[in-house]
Design a protein around this motif. Structure first.
Motif, short mmCIF file in Angstrom:
data_model
loop_
_atom_site.label_atom_id
_atom_site.label_comp_id
_atom_site.label_asym_id
_atom_site.label_seq_id
_atom_site.Cartn_x
_atom_site.Cartn_y
_atom_site.Cartn_z
N GLU A 142 -11.26 14.38 -8.96
CA GLU A 142 -11.93 14.06 -10.23
C GLU A 142 -13.42 13.81 -10.06
OE1 GLU A 142 -11.93 10.71 -13.83
OE2 GLU A 142 -10.41 10.59 -12.22
N TRP A 143 -13.79 12.96 -9.11
CA TRP A 143 -15.18 12.52 -9.03
C TRP A 143 -16.03 13.36 -8.08
CZ3 TRP A 143 -17.56 9.30 -12.31
CH2 TRP A 143 -16.74 8.54 -13.16
N PHE A 144 -15.48 13.71 -6.93
CA PHE A 144 -16.31 14.48 -5.99
C PHE A 144 -16.34 15.96 -6.36
CE2 PHE A 144 -16.88 17.04 -2.14
CZ PHE A 144 -18.17 16.63 -1.82
N LEU A 145 -15.18 16.60 -6.48
CA LEU A 145 -15.16 18.04 -6.76
C LEU A 145 -15.64 18.35 -8.17
CD1 LEU A 145 -11.78 19.17 -5.11
CD2 LEU A 145 -14.10 19.38 -4.20
N GLU A 146 -15.04 17.71 -9.16
CA GLU A 146 -15.31 18.10 -10.54
C GLU A 146 -16.61 17.52 -11.07
OE1 GLU A 146 -10.59 18.65 -11.79
OE2 GLU A 146 -11.71 16.90 -12.52
N TYR A 182 0.88 -1.17 0.00
CA TYR A 182 0.00 0.00 0.00
C TYR A 182 0.92 1.22 0.00
CZ TYR A 182 -4.73 1.83 0.96
OH TYR A 182 -5.97 2.43 0.88
N ASP A 183 1.51 1.50 -1.13
CA ASP A 183 2.59 2.47 -1.22
C ASP A 183 2.08 3.85 -1.64
OD1 ASP A 183 2.05 2.11 -3.92
OD2 ASP A 183 3.88 0.96 -4.31
N ARG A 184 3.02 4.78 -1.79
CA ARG A 184 2.69 6.16 -2.12
C ARG A 184 1.88 6.26 -3.41
NH1 ARG A 184 4.78 11.24 -0.52
NH2 ARG A 184 6.05 10.07 0.96
N GLU A 185 2.28 5.53 -4.42
CA GLU A 185 1.58 5.58 -5.70
C GLU A 185 0.13 5.14 -5.55
OE1 GLU A 185 1.85 3.64 -10.21
OE2 GLU A 185 3.40 3.20 -8.71
N PHE A 186 -0.09 4.08 -4.79
CA PHE A 186 -1.44 3.55 -4.58
C PHE A 186 -2.28 4.55 -3.78
CE2 PHE A 186 -3.35 -0.85 -4.80
CZ PHE A 186 -4.64 -0.45 -4.48
N LEU A 187 -1.70 5.09 -2.71
CA LEU A 187 -2.40 6.05 -1.86
C LEU A 187 -2.78 7.29 -2.64
CD1 LEU A 187 -0.09 5.69 1.25
CD2 LEU A 187 -2.51 5.06 1.23
N LEU A 188 -1.86 7.81 -3.45
CA LEU A 188 -2.14 9.00 -4.25
C LEU A 188 -3.24 8.74 -5.27
CD1 LEU A 188 1.48 10.34 -4.89
CD2 LEU A 188 -0.31 11.48 -3.57
N ARG A 189 -3.19 7.60 -5.93
CA ARG A 189 -4.21 7.27 -6.92
C ARG A 189 -5.59 7.26 -6.29
NH1 ARG A 189 -1.78 3.22 -8.79
NH2 ARG A 189 -2.87 1.50 -7.74
N GLU A 190 -5.69 6.73 -5.08
CA GLU A 190 -6.98 6.71 -4.39
C GLU A 190 -7.44 8.12 -4.04
OE1 GLU A 190 -7.13 2.47 -2.05
OE2 GLU A 190 -6.24 4.17 -1.00
N MET A 191 -6.56 8.94 -3.48
CA MET A 191 -6.97 10.28 -3.04
C MET A 191 -7.36 11.17 -4.20
SD MET A 191 -4.49 11.14 0.22
CE MET A 191 -2.95 10.51 -0.46
N ARG A 192 -6.76 10.95 -5.36
CA ARG A 192 -7.09 11.79 -6.52
C ARG A 192 -8.50 11.56 -7.03
NH1 ARG A 192 -0.93 10.99 -8.65
NH2 ARG A 192 -0.06 12.82 -7.56
N LEU A 193 -9.15 10.50 -6.57
CA LEU A 193 -10.58 10.32 -6.88
C LEU A 193 -11.40 11.48 -6.33
CD1 LEU A 193 -11.01 6.52 -6.03
CD2 LEU A 193 -10.87 7.53 -8.31
N PHE A 194 -10.94 12.06 -5.22
CA PHE A 194 -11.66 13.17 -4.59
C PHE A 194 -11.78 14.34 -5.55
CE2 PHE A 194 -11.51 17.13 -2.08
CZ PHE A 194 -12.66 16.97 -1.31
N LYS A 202 -10.62 9.24 -0.47
CA LYS A 202 -10.86 8.20 -1.46
C LYS A 202 -12.35 7.87 -1.54
CE LYS A 202 -10.59 3.88 -0.31
NZ LYS A 202 -10.15 2.51 0.07
N ILE A 203 -12.98 7.67 -0.38
CA ILE A 203 -14.37 7.24 -0.35
C ILE A 203 -15.29 8.30 -0.95
CG2 ILE A 203 -16.30 6.79 1.23
CD1 ILE A 203 -14.40 5.10 2.90
N ALA A 204 -15.02 9.57 -0.67
CA ALA A 204 -15.86 10.62 -1.25
C ALA A 204 -15.87 10.52 -2.77
CB ALA A 204 -15.37 11.99 -0.79
N GLY A 205 -14.69 10.30 -3.36
CA GLY A 205 -14.64 10.13 -4.81
C GLY A 205 -15.23 8.82 -5.27
N LEU A 206 -14.94 7.75 -4.52
CA LEU A 206 -15.41 6.42 -4.91
C LEU A 206 -16.92 6.32 -4.88
CD1 LEU A 206 -14.67 3.49 -5.61
CD2 LEU A 206 -14.54 3.03 -3.15
N PHE A 207 -17.55 6.85 -3.83
CA PHE A 207 -19.01 6.77 -3.73
C PHE A 207 -19.68 7.53 -4.88
CE2 PHE A 207 -19.62 5.81 1.10
CZ PHE A 207 -19.06 4.57 0.91
N VAL A 208 -19.11 8.67 -5.25
CA VAL A 208 -19.67 9.41 -6.39
C VAL A 208 -19.48 8.61 -7.68
CG1 VAL A 208 -19.41 11.46 -7.83
CG2 VAL A 208 -19.44 11.67 -5.33
N ARG A 209 -18.31 8.00 -7.85
CA ARG A 209 -18.09 7.20 -9.05
C ARG A 209 -19.07 6.03 -9.12
NH1 ARG A 209 -12.24 4.57 -10.03
NH2 ARG A 209 -13.04 3.03 -8.56
#
Length: 323
Positions: free
Chosen positions: A146-150, A132-144, A271-278
């Motif tokens: 793309e999906w929640f804000l935008e 569960y590395d930096r790349e994985f963590l960042l990819r999850e947070m960027r859902l916020f 992550k969840i905020a973006g994921l739930f919207v997706r």
């Protein structure tokens, strides 16, 4: 009966050698998988129905073995057909922790869940799991963004806001990296813990486990997006974990542990905020939007408590946070 259900039922009858097997219920989840409860005259079984997910079927079986050897309760697997995406496992019943807390003592339930988590973190061999590395963590947070804000709120994210978000994300990755790395279930919460007549919980939905920060599953459980506990109860359960976890936290004071759980909770809730919207917009599972308000309250509340996250808290306070 749909063709896939007929194929599933024919296969299950054959491998279980039960002619009278019938479909009792179909349960969907947040993925493309679903779970089918089969009933015979004597007992029930759960079939995971995951078309096109042969790799995941194998991963579920492998992780189940890791957890079983760690001494916690997971479903036993009777049969699998990787090509079809079927797996038959034992049935833990219908009462998840989310509903069990209405009829049973939450203190006892959650201490049992914490005891099981400690056994997992102490004894589950996570060395073969993906990091569960930096790349994985960042990819999850960027859902916020793309999906929640935008996509959900229609916010046009400025370069300044994007830079602020990326700075917060990097800070949270740093916090993850400073923690002991252990087996991480990734969804250790009230919908994936089954009440089993007063004993330790039955643990499900663990196939996406990773090797990562100790505070993550604690945040999943104690800052659960499906049920909210008073801060006094959160603190009490965290003190219980700290007292029971032994070598996992022997060099860590309670304030540091609380900080880790806080920050892993922020990572998870972004992550969840973006994921739930997706799930709602892309997959038509709009029921997940009902759980956005609590997710966002956690985000704003905890961000206000950590100076590096104050800009994120200010952003959250200015948005029209609609589910």
């Amino acid at each position: 009966m749909a063709e896939r259900e007929r194929v599933l039922l024919d296969w299950a009858r054959q491998v279980l050698m039960l002619d009278t097997l019938n479909i009792d219920a179909v349960i969907a989840d947040a993925s493309t998988r679903r779970y089918v409860r089969l009933r015979s005259a004597q007992q029930t079984h759960i079939v995971m129905d995951a078309p096109g997910e042969a790799t995941m079927i194998a991963q579920f079986a492998r992780v189940a073995g890791l957890l079983r050897r760690a001494g916690v309760t997971v479903p036993s697997i009777s049969a699998a057909h990787a090509e079809q995406g079927f797996m038959i496992m034992s049935d833990f019943g219908k009462q998840i922790y989310l509903t069990a807390v209405q009829d049973h003592d939450p203190q006892s339930l959650y201490r049992s869940a914490l005891d099981s988590l400690i056994r997992i973190q102490q004894h589950a061999d996570a060395s073969s799991l993906p990091p569960y590395d930096r790349e994985f963590l960042l990819r999850e947070m960027r859902l916020f963004q793309e999906w929640f804000l935008e996509r959900h709120l229609g916010v046009s994210v400025s370069p300044e806001t994007k830079a602020m978000l990326e700075s917060a994300f990097e800070f949270l990755c740093d916090a993850a990296g400073e923690q002991p790395q252990v087996f991480v279930h990734r969804d250790y919460h009230s919908r994936n813990l089954m009440y089993l007549d007063g004993s330790e919980p039955g643990i499900i939905d663990f196939q996406d486990a990773l090797y990562g920060p100790l505070g993550y599953d604690l945040a999943s459980l104690l800052r659960d997006v499906y049920i909210e506990w008073p801060i006094e109860q959160f603190n009490d359960w965290l003190r219980y974990y700290h007292a029971q976890a032994g070598a996992l936290v022997e060099a860590v004071d309670l304030n540091t542990l609380t900080r880790w759980v806080d920050l892993m909770g922020v990572q998870r809730h972004l992550k969840i905020a973006g994921l739930f919207v997706r799930l709602a917009l892309r997959d038509g599972k709009r029921g997940f939007l009902d759980d956005l308000p609590l997710t966002l309250r956690y985000l704003e509340h905890v961000s206000r408590q950590h100076e590096r996250l104050h800009p994120l808290a200010r952003l959250l306070s200015t948005l029209e946070l609609r589910a």
